[in-house]
Design a protein around this motif. Structure first.
Motif, PDB file in Angstrom:
ATOM      1  N   GLN A 188      40.136  24.996  42.367  1.00 39.97           N
ATOM      2  CA  GLN A 188      39.822  23.585  42.521  1.00 39.97           C
ATOM      3  C   GLN A 188      39.334  23.315  43.948  1.00 39.97           C
ATOM      4  O   GLN A 188      39.973  23.697  44.926  1.00 39.97           O
ATOM      5  N   SER A 189      38.172  22.663  44.053  1.00 42.95           N
ATOM      6  CA  SER A 189      37.629  22.358  45.378  1.00 42.95           C
ATOM      7  C   SER A 189      37.628  20.857  45.629  1.00 42.95           C
ATOM      8  O   SER A 189      37.714  20.047  44.695  1.00 42.95           O
ATOM      9  N   TYR A 190      37.507  20.510  46.903  1.00 43.48           N
ATOM     10  CA  TYR A 190      37.470  19.116  47.342  1.00 43.48           C
ATOM     11  C   TYR A 190      36.317  18.959  48.315  1.00 43.48           C
ATOM     12  O   TYR A 190      36.015  19.869  49.099  1.00 43.48           O
ATOM     13  N   VAL A 191      35.662  17.819  48.271  1.00 42.68           N
ATOM     14  CA  VAL A 191      34.602  17.491  49.224  1.00 42.68           C
ATOM     15  C   VAL A 191      35.029  16.243  49.981  1.00 42.68           C
ATOM     16  O   VAL A 191      35.309  15.203  49.368  1.00 42.68           O
ATOM     17  N   ASP A 192      35.121  16.376  51.274  1.00 45.54           N
ATOM     18  CA  ASP A 192      35.612  15.285  52.121  1.00 45.54           C
ATOM     19  C   ASP A 192      36.974  14.787  51.631  1.00 45.54           C
ATOM     20  O   ASP A 192      37.264  13.581  51.656  1.00 45.54           O
ATOM     21  N   GLY A 193      37.786  15.725  51.158  1.00 48.53           N
ATOM     22  CA  GLY A 193      39.137  15.397  50.739  1.00 48.53           C
ATOM     23  C   GLY A 193      39.266  14.844  49.339  1.00 48.53           C
ATOM     24  O   GLY A 193      40.383  14.595  48.870  1.00 48.53           O
ATOM     25  N   GLN A 194      38.137  14.686  48.628  1.00 49.64           N
ATOM     26  CA  GLN A 194      38.158  14.143  47.277  1.00 49.64           C
ATOM     27  C   GLN A 194      37.932  15.256  46.252  1.00 49.64           C
ATOM     28  O   GLN A 194      37.113  16.150  46.481  1.00 49.64           O
ATOM     29  N   PRO A 195      38.650  15.229  45.123  1.00 46.60           N
ATOM     30  CA  PRO A 195      38.484  16.289  44.115  1.00 46.60           C
ATOM     31  C   PRO A 195      37.031  16.436  43.686  1.00 46.60           C
ATOM     32  O   PRO A 195      36.333  15.451  43.455  1.00 46.60           O
ATOM     33  N   ASP A 196      36.590  17.681  43.603  1.00 47.38           N
ATOM     34  CA  ASP A 196      35.220  17.979  43.192  1.00 47.38           C
ATOM     35  C   ASP A 196      35.296  19.066  42.116  1.00 47.38           C
ATOM     36  O   ASP A 196      36.297  19.176  41.415  1.00 47.38           O
ATOM     37  N   VAL A 197      34.260  19.855  41.986  1.00 47.94           N
ATOM     38  CA  VAL A 197      34.188  20.843  40.911  1.00 47.94           C
ATOM     39  C   VAL A 197      35.145  22.006  41.165  1.00 47.94           C
ATOM     40  O   VAL A 197      35.573  22.262  42.294  1.00 47.94           O
ATOM     41  N   LYS A 198      35.449  22.727  40.086  1.00 49.82           N
ATOM     42  CA  LYS A 198      36.143  23.997  40.218  1.00 49.82           C
ATOM     43  C   LYS A 198      35.098  25.072  40.503  1.00 49.82           C
ATOM     44  O   LYS A 198      34.087  25.176  39.817  1.00 49.82           O
ATOM     45  N   VAL A 199      35.344  25.856  41.539  1.00 48.87           N
ATOM     46  CA  VAL A 199      34.378  26.844  42.015  1.00 48.87           C
ATOM     47  C   VAL A 199      34.841  28.238  41.609  1.00 48.87           C
ATOM     48  O   VAL A 199      36.026  28.569  41.731  1.00 48.87           O
ATOM     49  N   GLU A 200      33.904  29.050  41.114  1.00 51.65           N
ATOM     50  CA  GLU A 200      34.213  30.436  40.797  1.00 51.65           C
ATOM     51  C   GLU A 200      34.161  31.273  42.076  1.00 51.65           C
ATOM     52  O   GLU A 200      33.145  31.311  42.752  1.00 51.65           O
ATOM     53  N   VAL A 201      35.251  31.919  42.381  1.00 50.08           N
ATOM     54  CA  VAL A 201      35.361  32.762  43.573  1.00 50.08           C
ATOM     55  C   VAL A 201      35.596  34.198  43.120  1.00 50.08           C
ATOM     56  O   VAL A 201      36.441  34.451  42.254  1.00 50.08           O
ATOM     57  N   LYS A 202      34.852  35.114  43.698  1.00 49.92           N
ATOM     58  CA  LYS A 202      34.964  36.526  43.320  1.00 49.92           C
ATOM     59  C   LYS A 202      35.737  37.286  44.383  1.00 49.92           C
ATOM     60  O   LYS A 202      35.479  37.154  45.579  1.00 49.92           O
ATOM     61  N   LEU A 203      36.692  38.093  43.932  1.00 47.34           N
ATOM     62  CA  LEU A 203      37.457  38.971  44.805  1.00 47.34           C
ATOM     63  C   LEU A 203      37.151  40.413  44.447  1.00 47.34           C
ATOM     64  O   LEU A 203      37.157  40.781  43.274  1.00 47.34           O
ATOM     65  N   VAL A 204      36.880  41.240  45.468  1.00 51.21           N
ATOM     66  CA  VAL A 204      36.652  42.667  45.252  1.00 51.21           C
ATOM     67  C   VAL A 204      37.500  43.446  46.237  1.00 51.21           C
ATOM     68  O   VAL A 204      38.005  42.902  47.221  1.00 51.21           O
ATOM     69  N   LYS A 205      37.637  44.743  45.964  1.00 50.08           N
ATOM     70  CA  LYS A 205      38.353  45.625  46.881  1.00 50.08           C
ATOM     71  C   LYS A 205      37.380  46.245  47.867  1.00 50.08           C
ATOM     72  O   LYS A 205      36.278  46.635  47.498  1.00 50.08           O
ATOM     73  N   ASN A 206      37.812  46.361  49.122  1.00 58.88           N
ATOM     74  CA  ASN A 206      37.001  47.078  50.088  1.00 58.88           C
ATOM     75  C   ASN A 206      37.343  48.563  50.038  1.00 58.88           C
ATOM     76  O   ASN A 206      38.109  49.017  49.178  1.00 58.88           O
ATOM     77  N   ALA A 207      36.788  49.342  50.952  1.00 56.43           N
ATOM     78  CA  ALA A 207      36.979  50.788  50.914  1.00 56.43           C
ATOM     79  C   ALA A 207      38.436  51.187  51.090  1.00 56.43           C
ATOM     80  O   ALA A 207      38.859  52.259  50.637  1.00 56.43           O
ATOM     81  N   ASP A 208      39.226  50.337  51.717  1.00 58.51           N
ATOM     82  CA  ASP A 208      40.647  50.620  51.930  1.00 58.51           C
ATOM     83  C   ASP A 208      41.523  50.089  50.804  1.00 58.51           C
ATOM     84  O   ASP A 208      42.747  50.144  50.887  1.00 58.51           O
ATOM     85  N   GLY A 209      40.898  49.559  49.753  1.00 56.71           N
ATOM     86  CA  GLY A 209      41.673  49.028  48.641  1.00 56.71           C
ATOM     87  C   GLY A 209      42.199  47.633  48.876  1.00 56.71           C
ATOM     88  O   GLY A 209      42.992  47.123  48.083  1.00 56.71           O
ATOM     89  N   GLN A 210      41.766  46.982  49.961  1.00 59.33           N
ATOM     90  CA  GLN A 210      42.210  45.623  50.247  1.00 59.33           C
ATOM     91  C   GLN A 210      41.212  44.633  49.667  1.00 59.33           C
ATOM     92  O   GLN A 210      40.020  44.921  49.567  1.00 59.33           O
ATOM     93  N   PHE A 211      41.698  43.456  49.309  1.00 62.45           N
ATOM     94  CA  PHE A 211      40.834  42.467  48.674  1.00 62.45           C
ATOM     95  C   PHE A 211      40.089  41.618  49.695  1.00 62.45           C
ATOM     96  O   PHE A 211      40.632  41.245  50.728  1.00 62.45           O
ATOM     97  N   ARG A 212      38.832  41.327  49.347  1.00 65.18           N
ATOM     98  CA  ARG A 212      37.988  40.477  50.169  1.00 65.18           C
ATOM     99  C   ARG A 212      37.195  39.531  49.273  1.00 65.18           C
ATOM    100  O   ARG A 212      36.962  39.815  48.101  1.00 65.18           O
TER     101      ARG A 212
END
Length: 218
Positions: A188-212
């Motif tokens: 869930q995202s907010y613009v200027d503190g007001q509810p806005d659209v839900k944004v798709e965020v992608k998480l991947v693993k880096n070479a060390d297996g940590q998420f970015r």
């Protein structure tokens, strides 16, 4: 690295390791915790890459030292001026390290090109003869150890007024078990503190297996 701040890195590490140790599915609580660190850490980076940029030095001695090092006359109006010594980061390497602590290598490389090399695009406007070329010059240059910022980047600055509630998420795709594992999460995202659209965020693993983060957050 001077100022991502070591405390921030110390917080990111245990959370990303926690996720990387979970081979396949992860809970929304775990994902929420990681996004709760990564997304806020992306805000100052968004400012560097897409917003007003790092502040310019108002110390005349700094500016004159830069001109002298670059072999240029002080009366010449330059496109790039030294970054303030009080800025969050004062070298290209610091910016790179801070970026890779938050974003994937792939997305970071795009940001590095945008910031340090510039981009050029050519558009065909419906006819073979009608071409439009757009050029975006590098935002930052480092000369003789002095980091400089392009003076007119404020003219192209994006409105960076979107924030996120990382407690309000839903995992919509879990592909962690694949060769190129990733998670797709609605936040869930907010613009200027007001509810806005839900944004798709992608998480991947880096070479060390940590998420970015592998997607923008602006």
């Amino acid at each position: 690295m001077k100022k991502l701040p070591i405390l921030l890195l110390s917080l990111l590490l245990p959370l990303t390791v926690l996720l990387s140790s979970c081979g396949g599915s992860v809970s929304e609580a775990e994902v929420s915790a990681v996004l709760g660190e990564l997304i806020p850490a992306s805000y100052p980076l968004n400012e560097i890459y897409f917003g007003e940029g790092l502040p310019i030095s108002d110390d005349r001695a700094d500016v004159e030292a830069f001109y002298a090092a670059a072999g240029m006359d002080n009366d010449i109006s330059l496109n790039y001026h030294p970054v303030s010594p009080e800025a969050l980061y004062t070298t290209v390497e610091e910016i790179r390290e801070a970026t890779l602590a938050v974003f994937s290598e792939s997305y970071s490389n795009y940001l590095f090109t945008l910031a340090f090399d510039g981009l050029s695009s050519v558009f065909n406007e419906n006819t073979e003869e009608q071409l439009t070329q757009t050029v975006s010059y590098a935002r930052y240059m480092e000369t003789d150890g002095i980091l400089t910022v392009r003076m007119n980047i404020g003219e192209e600055a994006m409105p960076l007024n979107r924030t996120y509630d990382t407690n309000d998420i839903e995992i919509i795709r879990d592909k962690l078990s694949g060769a190129h594992g990733y998670l797709l999460v609605e936040v869930q995202s907010y613009v200027d503190g007001q509810p806005d659209v839900k944004v798709e965020v992608k998480l991947v693993k880096n070479a060390d297996g940590q998420f970015r983060l592998d997607s923008p957050t602006y």
